[in-house]
Design an enzyme around this catalytic site. Structure first.
Site, PDB file in Angstrom:
ATOM      1  N   ASP A 146     -13.601  -3.551  -5.986  1.00  0.00           N
ATOM      2  CA  ASP A 146     -14.677  -2.983  -5.179  1.00  0.00           C
ATOM      3  C   ASP A 146     -15.953  -2.976  -6.018  1.00  0.00           C
ATOM      4  O   ASP A 146     -15.907  -3.041  -7.260  1.00  0.00           O
ATOM      5  CB  ASP A 146     -14.279  -1.565  -4.765  1.00  0.00           C
TER       6      ASP A 146
ATOM      7  N   ASP B   3     -12.571   3.005  -5.228  1.00  0.00           N
ATOM      8  CA  ASP B   3     -12.871   4.435  -5.337  1.00  0.00           C
ATOM      9  C   ASP B   3     -12.946   5.150  -3.999  1.00  0.00           C
ATOM     10  O   ASP B   3     -13.130   6.372  -3.975  1.00  0.00           O
ATOM     11  CB  ASP B   3     -14.212   4.615  -6.051  1.00  0.00           C
TER      12      ASP B   3
END
Length: 259
Positions: A11, A199
């Site tokens: 990410d 996250d």
């Protein structure tokens, strides 16, 4: 060509990139080790191809594909961003067919001018212009009640539109997930060991599908709930946020695998 020792899927915002200023400087030590070891690093993001192409080149990762718009699309190695609008107009039309009482609670990129996109995304104007070049998905903010949101999502689902919560926005698309694209890309490299870093809630499927998932701390939202495989040690949590946490996580992986 032999398979690499592992493939990393990461990410961006809040993980490889700092949540506030989008810097990746603190991740460079681990990125340099990965490049030296010949480990592909696949960027995975809700960002558009127009945003990802220059960033991927800046990171020295242009030889690898990138997963864009939350898994709804793929940017091939070395490719520039396509100029067409993909399915974006179709997605906006689906929003337009909702009852006004439901539609009023969602405000997306297509509802905002560039200065508003820049403010909501914390991006400079030039980068906000790239973020607005969407082809497969619509990020936005929900301003109604939880009950209205549930009805909003149900109505969209009936038209084939999926919604996923990200670190900053609620993201709508016609499908394709980070996990499904991860499997598609990993297959190009044979049967490598896969590592995923993220996250936010929209990273969960990718983290759970990887051989090793690494959850980077995000002080801007509640922690992710326990994930499948976490109790068995297949998913680990890193206390540090952003690119610092990314380097700590990847240093642990590289040291453990002797790379």
């Amino acid at each position: 060509m032999p398979s690499p020792p592992l493939v990393v899927f990461t990410d961006l915002c809040g993980t490889l990139l700092d949540h506030e200023d989008y810097s990746h400087d603190a991740a460079e030590p681990a990125l340099a080790r990965l490049r030296a070891a010949g480990v592909p690093v696949i960027l995975v993001s809700s960002r558009t191809a127009a945003e990802i192409a220059p960033l991927r080149a800046d990171l020295g990762l242009a030889d690898h594909p990138a997963i864009i718009e939350n898994g709804a699309g793929l940017l091939e190695p070395g490719a520039a961003a396509p100029e067409d609008r993909g399915r974006y107009d179709e997605l906006r039309a689906a929003l337009g067919r909702l009852p006004a009482s439901l539609r009023a609670g969602f405000h997306g990129f297509g509802d905002w001018d560039l200065p508003m996109i820049a403010r909501r995304s914390n991006l400079p104007m030039a980068e906000a212009e790239l973020a607005a070049k969407r082809r497969f998905s619509e990020p936005g903010l929900w301003r109604g009640s939880d009950a209205q949101k549930a009805a909003f999502l149900d109505a969209l689902a009936a038209m084939g539109v999926q919604a996923r919560e990200g670190g900053r926005f609620l993201k709508l698309s016609f499908g394709g997930t980070r996990a499904s694209r991860m499997a598609e890309v990993a297959a190009r490299y044979g049967t490598p060991f896969t590592v995923a870093l993220g996250d936010a809630p929209d990273d969960a499927d990718m983290l759970e599908a990887a051989d090793l998932g690494l959850v980077i701390a995000n002080p801007h939202r509640p922690p992710l709930p326990p994930l499948a495989g976490e109790a068995e040690g297949r998913i680990l949590r890193i206390d540090a946020p952003g690119p610092l946490g990314w380097t700590i996580a990847m240093t642990h992986v590289l040291d453990a695998r002797g790379l």
